[in-house]
Design an enzyme around this catalytic site. Structure first.
Site, short mmCIF file in Angstrom:
data_model
loop_
_atom_site.label_atom_id
_atom_site.label_comp_id
_atom_site.label_asym_id
_atom_site.label_seq_id
_atom_site.Cartn_x
_atom_site.Cartn_y
_atom_site.Cartn_z
N GLY A 72 2.36 -21.80 0.50
CA GLY A 72 3.76 -21.97 0.15
C GLY A 72 4.52 -22.90 1.08
N HIS A 95 4.06 -21.46 -4.22
CA HIS A 95 5.50 -21.53 -4.44
C HIS A 95 6.19 -22.47 -3.45
CE1 HIS A 95 6.26 -18.96 -0.88
NE2 HIS A 95 5.13 -18.38 -1.23
N ASP A 96 7.19 -23.17 -3.97
CA ASP A 96 8.09 -24.01 -3.17
C ASP A 96 7.41 -25.22 -2.54
OD1 ASP A 96 10.59 -22.30 -3.34
OD2 ASP A 96 9.20 -20.86 -2.43
#
Length: 265
Positions: free
Chosen positions: A136, A118-119
């Protein structure tokens, strides 16, 4: 161009000439650009945006919810640029409230079994070799290459045109234009071969070499080295990229390799 054994949610938006093989599932709120091919047994979940002329190989899962306990089902996305290839069993998770999206640029090659959490932001023309594992909030600059079976710690940044050797554990930032090798991961020289292939002039490459000699070989601390570089080297895109990257590094940059008593030649 879409096999009858494929499931596509009515709200998904597919451009012309998209080809989807059997047993693939496309969830709602997905956009797929013109000319993209998606192989069998691919799962593309809510919030994924795929550009033009991409190739998604069997077993890939794009847009699953992040493996982050802070995630609270907020509306987030995965964005894939044009002409990017995602090989077998790659997983790319959508963002959290930190950046809202996970992004992979155009003209990238994400090899089999790699994971992008994520991200993350992966730039254009990047290569992630087999089983590269990206935690992440990682940022990977344009033209960077990450070797196979690398593990990249969360919040790490890898600079543009950098090369990270296979099997590396990346817990510090990797500055642009360099090779990161050995264990523990260390400065291994400038990525001269890659820069030549991408059209950098000999003058540009030599300036980058001279800058990193100051940073890693002159015996100065980082603050002293950056001040010296700004005073003594003419302003160029490469100089400013290196200085800005190192000065703004949140985790600190990798160090020069120091041979220990137990190290082999």
């Amino acid at each position: 161009m879409i096999h009858p054994h494929t499931y596509i949610h009515p709200n998904a938006r597919l451009a012309q000439n998209v080809k989807i093989d059997p047993f693939t599932v496309i969830h709602q709120d997905v956009e797929i650009g013109e000319g993209t091919w998606i192989g069998s047994n691919v799962t593309i979940m809510e919030g994924v945006r795929i550009g033009k002329n991409c190739r998604i190989f069997p077993g890939a899962v794009l847009g699953a919810v992040p493996q982050d306990l802070k995630y609270d089902n907020e509306k987030t996305y995965v964005e894939i640029g044009d002409n990017t290839t995602i090989r077998e069993f790659v997983t790319i998770h959508r963002g959290t409230t930190d950046r809202i999206k996970t992004k992979v640029g155009s003209n990238c090659l994400i090899m089999a079994y790699s994971h992008i959490a994520h991200d993350c932001i992966v730039g254009n023309n990047c290569i992630l070799s087999n089983s590269a594992q990206i935690a992440g909030h990682v940022i990977v600059g344009d033209w960077a290459i990450i070797g196979g079976v690398c593990a990249v710690h969360q919040f790490v940044q890898i600079g543009q045109h950098a090369y990270v050797g296979g099997g590396s554990l990346v817990s510090k930032d990797v500055p642009p234009y360099i090779k990161a090798v050995r264990n523990p991961l260390s400065y291994g020289g400038v990525n001269s071969v890659g820069l030549k292939r991408r059209g950098f002039t000999l003058q540009q490459i030599n300036q980058v070499l001279d800058i990193y000699r100051i940073i890693y070989n002159k015996g100065l601390n980082i603050t002293q080295a950056l001040e010296y570089i700004e005073e003594e080297f003419p302003a160029t895109d490469e100089r400013d990229e290196i200085v800005t990257f190192i000065r703004e590094s949140g985790r600190g940059v990798i160090k020069r390799f120091t041979k220990g008593a137990n190290d082999e030649d």
